[in-house]
Design an enzyme around this catalytic site. Sequence first.
Site, PDB file in Angstrom:
ATOM      1  N   ASP A  12       0.823  -1.216   0.000  1.00  0.00           N
ATOM      2  CA  ASP A  12       0.000   0.000   0.000  1.00  0.00           C
ATOM      3  C   ASP A  12       0.858   1.268   0.000  1.00  0.00           C
ATOM      4  O   ASP A  12       1.945   1.289   0.587  1.00  0.00           O
ATOM      5  CB  ASP A  12      -0.927  -0.015   1.232  1.00  0.00           C
ATOM      6  CG  ASP A  12      -2.028   1.016   1.115  1.00  0.00           C
ATOM      7  OD1 ASP A  12      -2.437   1.328  -0.020  1.00  0.00           O
ATOM      8  OD2 ASP A  12      -2.493   1.511   2.156  1.00  0.00           O
ATOM      9  N   ASN A  60     -11.228  -2.261  -4.960  1.00  0.00           N
ATOM     10  CA  ASN A  60     -10.474  -1.297  -5.777  1.00  0.00           C
ATOM     11  C   ASN A  60     -11.207  -0.892  -7.065  1.00  0.00           C
ATOM     12  O   ASN A  60     -10.813   0.084  -7.725  1.00  0.00           O
ATOM     13  CB  ASN A  60      -9.068  -1.821  -6.107  1.00  0.00           C
ATOM     14  CG  ASN A  60      -8.118  -1.802  -4.926  1.00  0.00           C
ATOM     15  OD1 ASN A  60      -7.240  -2.646  -4.788  1.00  0.00           O
ATOM     16  ND2 ASN A  60      -8.277  -0.822  -4.033  1.00  0.00           N
TER      17      ASN A  60
HETATM   18  C1  IPE Z   1      -5.346  -2.595  -0.106  1.00  0.00           C
HETATM   19  O1  IPE Z   1      -5.042  -1.258  -0.266  1.00  0.00           O
HETATM   20  C2  IPE Z   1      -5.380  -3.280  -1.437  1.00  0.00           C
HETATM   21  C3  IPE Z   1      -4.101  -3.427  -2.123  1.00  0.00           C
HETATM   22  C4  IPE Z   1      -2.939  -3.086  -1.684  1.00  0.00           C
HETATM   23  C5  IPE Z   1      -4.192  -4.040  -3.423  1.00  0.00           C
HETATM   24  P1  IPE Z   1      -6.175  -0.134  -0.361  1.00  0.00           P
HETATM   25  O2  IPE Z   1      -5.507   1.149  -0.543  1.00  0.00           O
HETATM   26  O3  IPE Z   1      -7.166  -0.524  -1.399  1.00  0.00           O
HETATM   27  O4  IPE Z   1      -6.877  -0.236   1.060  1.00  0.00           O
HETATM   28  P2  IPE Z   1      -7.744   0.810   1.833  1.00  0.00           P
HETATM   29  O5  IPE Z   1      -8.831   1.262   0.893  1.00  0.00           O
HETATM   30  O6  IPE Z   1      -6.850   1.937   2.197  1.00  0.00           O
HETATM   31  O7  IPE Z   1      -8.248   0.095   3.029  1.00  0.00           O
HETATM   32  C1  IPE Z   2      -1.732   0.185  -3.312  1.00  0.00           C
HETATM   33  O1  IPE Z   2      -1.422   1.525  -3.346  1.00  0.00           O
HETATM   34  C2  IPE Z   2      -1.827  -0.422  -4.674  1.00  0.00           C
HETATM   35  C3  IPE Z   2      -3.194  -0.734  -5.103  1.00  0.00           C
HETATM   36  C4  IPE Z   2      -4.280  -0.683  -4.391  1.00  0.00           C
HETATM   37  C5  IPE Z   2      -3.316  -1.149  -6.485  1.00  0.00           C
HETATM   38  P1  IPE Z   2      -2.572   2.605  -3.332  1.00  0.00           P
HETATM   39  O2  IPE Z   2      -2.979   2.870  -4.742  1.00  0.00           O
HETATM   40  O3  IPE Z   2      -3.684   2.187  -2.449  1.00  0.00           O
HETATM   41  O4  IPE Z   2      -1.836   3.856  -2.763  1.00  0.00           O
HETATM   42  P2  IPE Z   2      -2.395   4.879  -1.678  1.00  0.00           P
HETATM   43  O5  IPE Z   2      -2.740   4.070  -0.458  1.00  0.00           O
HETATM   44  O6  IPE Z   2      -3.592   5.515  -2.266  1.00  0.00           O
HETATM   45  O7  IPE Z   2      -1.279   5.808  -1.445  1.00  0.00           O
HETATM   46 MG    MG Z   3      -4.083   2.499  -0.460  1.00  0.00          MG
END
Ligand code: IPE
Ligand code: IPE
Ligand code: MG
Length: 227
Positions: A12, A60
């Site tokens: 993340d 997502n």
């Molecule tokens: C979790 O990250 C999913 C992945 C890393 C693929 P998110 O960014 O989607 O999680 P939340 O929404 O902050 O809980």
């Molecule tokens: C995790 O990084 C990767 C995916 C969910 C694909 P994020 O895209 O959630 O990055 P932040 O948390 O918004 O910075």
């Molecule tokens: Mg994230």
Amino acid sequence: MIPPKHVAIIMDGNGRWGIKKKKSRNYGHSKGIEVVQEIIKASITKKINYLTLFAFSTENWKRPISEISFLIKLLSFYIDEKSNEIIKQGIKIKIIGNISKFPKKLQNKLNKLQIRTISNNKIQINIALNYGSREEILFALKKINKLKLNVSKKNLEKFLYTYKMPDPDILIRTGNTKRISNFLLWQSIYTEIFFEKKLWPDFNKYDFYKIINKFNKINRNFGGLNE
Ligand code: IPE
Ligand code: IPE
Ligand code: MG
């Protein structure tokens, strides 16, 4: 001390990293994929048997279509670029999650990669794509119901994506957020969880080794008493 067999990672922080660098969220995703390669190598060095990477959750899809399309393109490009290297490294790829929601072309690529790497045994990498723990458990329950099986732990686990794999010993979440976000809820009952402040693109093999070392010092009870 029992070395970890299975490490799971919630990668993340890509988006925030891209913005922090005064570029785009997608720029962060591109950088994130480079870190994936470093951590795969580090996992092989540490003789980890299973590495599970959370790449795209069932939630997502709520993101803007431009970001979703970019992630699909990035994954597609990565497979085209790296397939041969993945095979050479002896990596077995397994997709966990329901990929039927992705474009047919990507589904074919993912299926082909799984078939091409099926007999590799250096490490197994589970890529969680359109993965959600609740969906996984519900799917298993529906199967049990349909096949009129007993509702038991053993039968339920048969229909999880992680069937026959050991539960994760370690779960790492980067990005300075302390939550599980629908990842491996059934499998992580005794997993040691490490929340990392660093955003995923800043995470590196030394951070990874540090976590493994910390893990190796933990007494795991599994509900019993320390011997
Ligand atoms: C979790 O990250 C999913 C992945 C890393 C693929 P998110 O960014 O989607 O999680 P939340 O929404 O902050 O809980
Ligand atoms: C995790 O990084 C990767 C995916 C969910 C694909 P994020 O895209 O959630 O990055 P932040 O948390 O918004 O910075
Ligand atoms: Mg994230």
